[in-house]
Structure formats: C-alpha cells, structure tokens
Design a protein around this motif. Structure first.
Motif, PDB file in Angstrom:
ATOM      1  N   CYS A  26      34.962  41.165  46.971  1.00 45.02           N
ATOM      2  CA  CYS A  26      33.677  40.481  47.066  1.00 45.02           C
ATOM      3  C   CYS A  26      33.466  39.172  46.338  1.00 45.02           C
ATOM      4  CB  CYS A  26      32.540  41.261  46.774  1.00 45.02           C
ATOM      5  SG  CYS A  26      30.777  40.786  46.949  1.00 45.02           S
ATOM      6  N   ILE A  27      32.958  38.174  47.040  1.00 47.70           N
ATOM      7  CA  ILE A  27      33.041  36.870  46.310  1.00 47.70           C
ATOM      8  C   ILE A  27      31.439  36.413  45.590  1.00 47.70           C
ATOM      9  CG2 ILE A  27      34.774  35.858  47.816  1.00 47.70           C
ATOM     10  CD1 ILE A  27      32.636  34.502  49.116  1.00 47.70           C
ATOM     11  N   ASN A  28      30.750  37.468  45.627  1.00 46.75           N
ATOM     12  CA  ASN A  28      29.363  37.126  45.038  1.00 46.75           C
ATOM     13  C   ASN A  28      29.348  37.390  43.503  1.00 46.75           C
ATOM     14  OD1 ASN A  28      27.773  36.312  47.361  1.00 46.75           O
ATOM     15  ND2 ASN A  28      28.031  38.292  47.937  1.00 46.75           N
ATOM     16  N   GLY A  29      28.127  37.100  42.774  1.00 51.89           N
ATOM     17  CA  GLY A  29      28.309  37.140  41.467  1.00 51.89           C
ATOM     18  C   GLY A  29      27.498  37.933  40.902  1.00 51.89           C
ATOM     19  N   CYS A  30      26.832  38.963  41.734  1.00 49.79           N
ATOM     20  CA  CYS A  30      25.683  39.952  41.319  1.00 49.79           C
ATOM     21  C   CYS A  30      26.124  40.432  39.949  1.00 49.79           C
ATOM     22  CB  CYS A  30      25.647  41.071  42.334  1.00 49.79           C
ATOM     23  SG  CYS A  30      25.432  40.078  44.177  1.00 49.79           S
ATOM     24  N   THR A  31      24.990  40.478  39.156  1.00 52.15           N
ATOM     25  CA  THR A  31      25.272  40.769  37.719  1.00 52.15           C
ATOM     26  C   THR A  31      25.081  42.471  37.624  1.00 52.15           C
ATOM     27  OG1 THR A  31      22.835  40.349  37.132  1.00 52.15           O
ATOM     28  CG2 THR A  31      24.284  38.441  36.730  1.00 52.15           C
ATOM     29  N   TYR A  32      24.402  42.948  38.498  1.00 50.04           N
ATOM     30  CA  TYR A  32      24.213  44.472  38.520  1.00 50.04           C
ATOM     31  C   TYR A  32      25.341  45.445  39.084  1.00 50.04           C
ATOM     32  CZ  TYR A  32      22.607  43.001  42.815  1.00 50.04           C
ATOM     33  OH  TYR A  32      22.326  42.378  44.157  1.00 50.04           O
ATOM     34  N   CYS A  33      26.227  44.813  39.814  1.00 47.39           N
ATOM     35  CA  CYS A  33      27.311  45.230  40.629  1.00 47.39           C
ATOM     36  C   CYS A  33      28.650  45.134  40.190  1.00 47.39           C
ATOM     37  CB  CYS A  33      27.040  44.886  41.998  1.00 47.39           C
ATOM     38  SG  CYS A  33      28.361  45.490  43.386  1.00 47.39           S
ATOM     39  N   PRO A  34      29.499  46.113  39.983  1.00 47.59           N
ATOM     40  CA  PRO A  34      30.735  46.053  39.546  1.00 47.59           C
ATOM     41  C   PRO A  34      31.705  45.389  40.558  1.00 47.59           C
ATOM     42  CG  PRO A  34      30.552  48.324  40.281  1.00 47.59           C
ATOM     43  CD  PRO A  34      29.132  47.716  40.248  1.00 47.59           C
ATOM     44  N   TYR A  35      31.422  45.194  41.687  1.00 46.59           N
ATOM     45  CA  TYR A  35      32.000  44.606  42.510  1.00 46.59           C
ATOM     46  C   TYR A  35      32.253  43.068  42.414  1.00 46.59           C
ATOM     47  CZ  TYR A  35      32.639  49.120  45.120  1.00 46.59           C
ATOM     48  OH  TYR A  35      33.065  50.275  45.429  1.00 46.59           O
ATOM     49  N   HIS A  36      31.225  42.512  41.686  1.00 46.31           N
ATOM     50  CA  HIS A  36      31.293  41.037  41.621  1.00 46.31           C
ATOM     51  C   HIS A  36      32.609  40.385  41.337  1.00 46.31           C
ATOM     52  CE1 HIS A  36      31.750  40.792  37.043  1.00 46.31           C
ATOM     53  NE2 HIS A  36      30.974  41.978  36.957  1.00 46.31           N
ATOM     54  N   GLY A  37      32.634  39.114  41.773  1.00 43.99           N
ATOM     55  CA  GLY A  37      33.982  38.434  42.189  1.00 43.99           C
ATOM     56  C   GLY A  37      34.542  38.272  40.713  1.00 43.99           C
ATOM     57  N   LYS A  38      33.928  38.145  39.537  1.00 38.33           N
ATOM     58  CA  LYS A  38      34.579  37.911  38.252  1.00 38.33           C
ATOM     59  C   LYS A  38      35.111  39.063  37.485  1.00 38.33           C
ATOM     60  CE  LYS A  38      32.052  33.544  37.494  1.00 38.33           C
ATOM     61  NZ  LYS A  38      31.325  32.607  36.519  1.00 38.33           N
ATOM     62  N   ASN A  39      34.745  40.220  37.975  1.00 44.19           N
ATOM     63  CA  ASN A  39      35.106  41.604  37.253  1.00 44.19           C
ATOM     64  C   ASN A  39      36.639  41.939  37.485  1.00 44.19           C
ATOM     65  OD1 ASN A  39      35.472  43.964  36.338  1.00 44.19           O
ATOM     66  ND2 ASN A  39      34.056  45.075  37.597  1.00 44.19           N
ATOM     67  N   LYS A  40      37.375  41.745  36.483  1.00 45.12           N
ATOM     68  CA  LYS A  40      38.973  41.870  36.614  1.00 45.12           C
ATOM     69  C   LYS A  40      39.248  43.254  36.268  1.00 45.12           C
ATOM     70  CE  LYS A  40      39.063  37.408  37.469  1.00 45.12           C
ATOM     71  NZ  LYS A  40      39.281  37.348  38.832  1.00 45.12           N
ATOM     72  N   THR A  41      38.471  44.260  35.955  1.00 46.76           N
ATOM     73  CA  THR A  41      38.954  45.524  35.364  1.00 46.76           C
ATOM     74  C   THR A  41      38.938  46.450  36.569  1.00 46.76           C
ATOM     75  OG1 THR A  41      36.594  46.162  35.085  1.00 46.76           O
ATOM     76  CG2 THR A  41      37.761  45.108  33.198  1.00 46.76           C
ATOM     77  N   ILE A  42      38.460  46.177  37.778  1.00 44.40           N
ATOM     78  CA  ILE A  42      38.187  46.922  38.910  1.00 44.40           C
ATOM     79  C   ILE A  42      39.686  46.416  39.920  1.00 44.40           C
ATOM     80  CG2 ILE A  42      36.679  45.767  40.189  1.00 44.40           C
ATOM     81  CD1 ILE A  42      35.345  48.441  40.923  1.00 44.40           C
ATOM     82  N   PRO A  43      40.180  47.445  40.356  1.00 46.34           N
ATOM     83  CA  PRO A  43      41.244  46.957  41.383  1.00 46.34           C
ATOM     84  C   PRO A  43      40.550  46.824  42.749  1.00 46.34           C
ATOM     85  CG  PRO A  43      41.521  49.373  41.115  1.00 46.34           C
ATOM     86  CD  PRO A  43      40.434  48.753  39.822  1.00 46.34           C
ATOM     87  N   ARG A  44      40.942  46.056  43.405  1.00 49.82           N
ATOM     88  CA  ARG A  44      40.490  45.398  44.698  1.00 49.82           C
ATOM     89  C   ARG A  44      41.180  46.232  45.785  1.00 49.82           C
ATOM     90  NH1 ARG A  44      35.480  43.192  43.565  1.00 49.82           N
ATOM     91  NH2 ARG A  44      35.896  42.164  41.659  1.00 49.82           N
ATOM     92  N   VAL A  45      40.424  46.976  46.812  1.00 48.15           N
ATOM     93  CA  VAL A  45      40.984  47.786  47.745  1.00 48.15           C
ATOM     94  C   VAL A  45      40.483  47.468  49.115  1.00 48.15           C
ATOM     95  CG1 VAL A  45      41.544  50.185  48.210  1.00 48.15           C
ATOM     96  CG2 VAL A  45      41.566  49.665  46.001  1.00 48.15           C
ATOM     97  N   LYS A  46      41.096  47.613  50.073  1.00 47.20           N
ATOM     98  CA  LYS A  46      40.460  47.263  51.381  1.00 47.20           C
ATOM     99  C   LYS A  46      41.525  48.360  52.689  1.00 47.20           C
ATOM    100  CE  LYS A  46      40.652  44.057  55.587  1.00 47.20           C
ATOM    101  NZ  LYS A  46      41.165  42.614  55.708  1.00 47.20           N
ATOM    102  N   LEU A  47      40.702  49.143  53.036  1.00 47.66           N
ATOM    103  CA  LEU A  47      41.157  50.169  53.920  1.00 47.66           C
ATOM    104  C   LEU A  47      41.991  49.661  55.369  1.00 47.66           C
ATOM    105  CD1 LEU A  47      38.466  52.919  53.862  1.00 47.66           C
ATOM    106  CD2 LEU A  47      40.621  52.809  52.362  1.00 47.66           C
TER     107      LEU A  47
END
Length: 471
Positions: free
Chosen positions: A96-117
């Motif tokens: 995700c490329i959005n910066g939503c402050t309430y969602c852990p998928y926000h683009g600046k979150n570096k602690t969560i691995p990115r996965v695409k099925l």
C-alpha cells in the motif's frame, strides 16, 4: 448547502448541515414529545432522515431509549427475520502506498513484511476457506497501482470463481479495494462481483485529511464520490461504513446517513450494506492515540439507530468485535457476520501464513463451526445464501422486495438449503445435530404450500448429494 442530489462530496456531505443536525439533536435530547413523534414516524419502517435520526441517537430519556431498542429489534425481525449471513475476508496483498495513520499497512511502516499472493496461493487460500464451508468472500487489498493493479484483482476474482473443491465453491465475491475509476468499476461488474465495499473511515473532512496525510486516499472528494462512480459503472450493490473511533461517532452517524440519502436520491437505491467497525489494536498502531473510541453501550445504540434509520439495508459486524459484543447487537440490526476470519495475507494456509501481516487483531477467534453452532443455539438461522446475486435480485430489485418486507420469501428457503449443505459437508456432529433440529423448526416459516413442498424435496436431494438449489 446540503444537496443530496449533487454529485459533489462536499455538497451531499455538508459539514454545516451535520453540525446543525447535531445541535438540533442536543436541543431535543430531553424533549419527550419530539422524540416520541420521531419514534412513531420510524414505526412506519420507511426510514428516517439524518436530522431526525440524530435525535434518536442523542436521546437521553431511559424510557424512550427502551422504545428505540425495542423498535430496532422489531424492524430487524420484520425485514430480516432471524437469518444471519456468513462470510470471510480474503486478504490478497498488503502492499500500500497510502499513509493512513490508523492502518498498519501504511506505506511508511517498515516493521511489517509485504506479501502478495500468487494465483496458486490464492487457490490454496480459497480451498482452505471452502473446506471450512464458506460460500461468500470479501477480498481485500492495499492500494498500490504497481503491485495491486486492477488486472491483478480481476485475475484473483477469476481464480476464485474457477475453483471447485470437493463440494465447495465460492458463489459470490464481494470486493473491498480502494476508490477507482468508472472504467475499472465496469471491469469489476463484468467480472461478476457481488457488493463493492468501501469504508469512508471518517466523513469529517478536516479529520480525514489529517488521518490520510499522503497517498491517493488523501483526496477526500475522490474517495467520498467512489460509490457514485461504482454505480455509474454498473455496480448496483454498494456497502458503506466508517471506522468508529476516528472522529466523534454522532458526526459519523449523520454523515453516513447523508451518504445513504444521497445514493437513494441520485440512483434510486441506497446502500446494500452498512458496516460498523470500531478501531482496534494492530501492528504499529496504538489505539490510545485515538480518543474518540466508543464503549459497548454506545456501540449497541449506534447499531439500533442505524437499523431504524435505514431498515432496508443489511448491517455487518466483523470479528473485530468479541463474541459478547456481537451477541449483543445481533437482534438490534446485524444481518451479516464474518466467521473463522483471518486478517493477514495468506492467513488461511500454513505454508503461506506470515503472522505479522495482520491488519488488525481479531477479537472473536472461534472457528466457523463454533460460530455456526453458537448462532443456532441462540435461535439464529445461519445462511450461506448468495441466490439474490445470481438471480439478479440486486440494486433496486432487491430494495423493492426488502422495503415491501417480501425478501424473506426468498431468503428463508435459501438460508435453510445452504445451511443444510453446510451441515452435510462440513459441520461437526454436535453442530449437525443442532442444525437439523433448527431446520425442522424453521420450515413452517415458509408459508407458501408449494414452496414448502419444493423446499422439502430439495432438502432431501441435498442429503443425497445434490447441491446449489436456489429460490
């Protein structure tokens, strides 16, 4: 100035009108005569406008609050009976490329691995969901034009529909992806989706811009006008929702109803569903930073008041809520719940599952079988029905039947048949026993003699191995 027929977001979601409605509600929250008159009007089951509905939500008279809850229960029974439709979310990608402050998928979150099925992984996830007994999915993906383009979403939908595993089949895919163009909504329509779902998150523009500081979702108007484009693209069932806790709940409630009024005014049909998620813990997100969270009592009243204001609209509560919380609101208006849900990409298959891709914490962690048994023990009728989508009873056709309180003539027999399928194919022995008794209890509710005869014949055929009957 508030104009529900306008196609501009800031005219059909008018801040000054919302504030005026909230003031009117504050001025009348102890006014017995005004509130009583609104309740009597609501008993006509034609819905309420945002101004009158705001008064009911603000009502601070215990006696009348009891009437509000009682009316919500009656409307739920009249329009939807005791049926509860089951579904599960399927997360495809957390890029995700959005910066939503309430969602852990926000683009600046570096602690969560990115996965695409991959499509093979989608297939594995779907087979796992089919093995649970699910027939209806809501696919989820972050907004990322590079990693999650519309072509990827369409490919996943095609894969999902193509999988026939044992007696399992996903009969309807609902879609919860970012706001897009009319052209892309036409593609989703042509792919055979059910409902297009998009949460506004918050209708308060100033808060919205602060909560979405970067990315395409920052555009308040483009996001808020998405349902107009979806309907222009041929999708006639859309699902609204806000994330309660981001801003003040009474403001969100009024905005939500304004949006419903707008869709009705412009397209002749309101939202097919309204979801009521509350903000909850997640990776990189501290819910204590959000000071507008609502307690369980407020949540229950909110559900009741939405049910009264838009009686024809399905209401959804997810596994964000605990078993206790979900049980409390089922008879106040909820008609759909998720069960056995995973909120991570690849969450249903061991070989794909990275536990730290969870979007939000699940409070109700029970299996689908446990949820089904629980519902039946509470005398609810679990349903896996998707017949209306496949028979063309969508949009204004569905709403006409629902508003006339005739939709139960279709929904009850379809619910009984899909429950019978579940019991034969997936249920534990204890759940099956409870379910068989429940089916016999509910069959008399099919009052048309010919329909009842056909239903009994089909229930017998299901027991013999036939599948996918529908009224």
């Amino acid at each position: 100035m508030y104009n529900p027929k306008s196609m501009k977001a800031e005219e059909f979601i008018d801040n000054e009108e919302i504030l005026a409605s909230l003031k009117y509600a504050d001025d009348n929250c102890h006014n017995y005569e005004v509130i009583k008159a609104i309740i009597e009007k609501a008993k006509e089951c034609k819905g309420l406008n945002h101004k009158d509905a705001s008064v009911l939500l603000a009502c601070d008279i215990p006696e009348l609050n009891e009437e509000i809850f009682a009316l919500a229960r009656k409307i739920k029974e009249d329009f939807y009976g005791n049926r509860i439709v089951l579904f599960a979310p399927l997360y495809l990608s957390n890029y995700c490329i959005n910066g939503c402050t309430y969602c852990p998928y926000h683009g600046k979150n570096k602690t969560i691995p990115r996965v695409k099925l991959t499509q093979e992984q989608v297939k594995a996830e779907v087979m796992a969901l089919q093995d649970m007994g699910h027939k209806r999915l809501a696919i989820e993906a972050g907004e990322d034009p590079k990693n999650n383009p519309i072509e990827y979403i369409l490919e996943c939908i095609n894969t999902i529909y193509s999988i026939k595993h044992k007696n399992g089949a996903i009969r309807r895919v609902n879609v919860n992806i970012a706001a897009t163009t009319v052209e892309n909504y036409k593609k989703l329509h042509d792919a055979g989706i059910g409902t297009y779902i998009l949460f506004q998150e918050t209708y308060h523009k100033e808060s919205y811009l602060e909560l979405h500081p970067t990315g395409p979702k920052h555009d308040y108007a483009y996001h808020t006008e998405a349902m107009d484009r979806a309907m222009q693209g041929g999708i006639d069932d859309v699902g609204l929702g806000v994330l309660f806790g981001l801003d003040k709940y009474r403001y969100e409630y009024a905005g939500l109803l304004m949006h419903a009024e707008h869709l009705e005014a412009v397209f002749g049909v309101g939202p097919h569903t309204i979801s009521v998620p509350r903000i909850c813990p997640a990776d990189d997100i501290d819910v204590k930073e959000f000071t507008n969270s609502i307690d369980d009592d407020t949540f229950a009243k909110l559900v009741a008041c939405i049910r009264i204001a838009v009686p024809y609209t399905g209401m959804i509560v997810s596994t964000r809520e605990s078993q206790k919380s979900r049980e409390r609101v089922l008879n106040l208006g909820i008609s759909q719940i998720s069960g056995g849900s995973r909120t991570s990409v690849g969450g249903y298959t061991e070989e794909v599952r990275p536990e730290d891709t969870t979007q939000f914490d699940v409070s109700d962690t029970r299996s689908l079988d446990e949820v089904i048994k629980w519902l039946m023990e509470l005398d609810y009728l679990p349903s896996f029905c998707t017949a209306c989508y496949r028979e063309g009873r969508t949009g204004d056709r569905f709403m006409a039947l629902c508003k006339a309180k005739q939709i139960q003539n279709c929904c009850l027999p379809n619910a009984l048949m899909t429950l019978k399928e579940y019991l034969e194919d997936y249920a534990s022995e204890d759940t099956k026993k409870v379910g068989m008794d429940l089916i016999e209890k509910y069959i008399p509710g099919v009052t048309n003699p010919k329909a009842k005869e056909i239903l009994r014949e089909r229930l017998t055929l299901i027991e013999q191995g036939e599948r996918d009957f529908r009224f």
